[in-house]
Write a protein that holds these residues in place. Structure first.
Motif, mmCIF file in Angstrom:
data_model
loop_
_atom_site.group_PDB
_atom_site.id
_atom_site.type_symbol
_atom_site.label_atom_id
_atom_site.label_comp_id
_atom_site.label_asym_id
_atom_site.label_seq_id
_atom_site.Cartn_x
_atom_site.Cartn_y
_atom_site.Cartn_z
ATOM 1 N N GLN A 1 20.562 71.489 -37.023
ATOM 2 C CA GLN A 1 19.135 71.711 -36.779
ATOM 3 C C GLN A 1 18.868 72.442 -35.455
ATOM 4 N N ARG A 2 19.751 72.282 -34.480
ATOM 5 C CA ARG A 2 19.558 72.928 -33.176
ATOM 6 C C ARG A 2 20.881 73.460 -32.657
ATOM 7 N N VAL A 3 20.806 74.577 -31.920
ATOM 8 C CA VAL A 3 21.972 75.185 -31.283
ATOM 9 C C VAL A 3 21.684 75.287 -29.792
ATOM 10 N N VAL A 4 22.606 74.805 -28.963
ATOM 11 C CA VAL A 4 22.476 74.870 -27.515
ATOM 12 C C VAL A 4 23.557 75.808 -27.002
ATOM 13 N N LEU A 5 23.159 76.847 -26.279
ATOM 14 C CA LEU A 5 24.098 77.811 -25.710
ATOM 15 C C LEU A 5 24.529 77.345 -24.330
ATOM 16 N N ASN A 6 25.840 77.211 -24.153
ATOM 17 C CA ASN A 6 26.421 76.861 -22.857
ATOM 18 C C ASN A 6 27.559 77.843 -22.618
ATOM 19 N N ALA A 7 27.255 78.956 -21.974
ATOM 20 C CA ALA A 7 28.221 80.040 -21.809
ATOM 21 C C ALA A 7 29.393 79.676 -20.903
ATOM 22 N N ASN A 8 29.197 78.735 -19.992
ATOM 23 C CA ASN A 8 30.264 78.343 -19.063
ATOM 24 C C ASN A 8 30.440 76.832 -19.037
#
Length: 61
Positions: A39-46
Motif C-alpha cells: 500500500q505504501r513505498v518509502v524511499l530511503n536512498a542511503n
C-alpha cells in the motif's frame, strides 16, 4: 523469508526501498513481495546497513 506471506496476511504493507525504477526494469522472477500486497513505498536512498558479525570466544587455557 516470510515477507510475501506476511504482506498477504496484513491489512496494510509498507516497503522500504533504496531506489525506485521504471516499470519493467526488474525481472519478475526476482521480486519477493508482489506489488498487489503493497500500500505504501518509502524511499530511503542511503540506509544504514547493519550487518551482524559473529564473534568467537577464545578457548580457555
Amino acid at each position: 523469508n516470510f515477507n510475501p506471506e506476511c504482506a498477504a496476511a496484513s491489512k496494510f504493507t509498507v516497503v522500504e526501498v533504496e531506489e525506485i525504477v521504471e516499470v519493467g526494469a526488474l525481472d519478475p522472477n526476482f521480486i519477493h513481495t508482489p506489488g498487489i500486497y503493497v500500500q505504501r513505498v518509502v524511499l530511503n536512498a542511503n540506509p544504514e546497513k547493519r550487518i551482524e558479525k559473529r564473534t568467537l570466544a577464545t578457548p580457555a587455557q
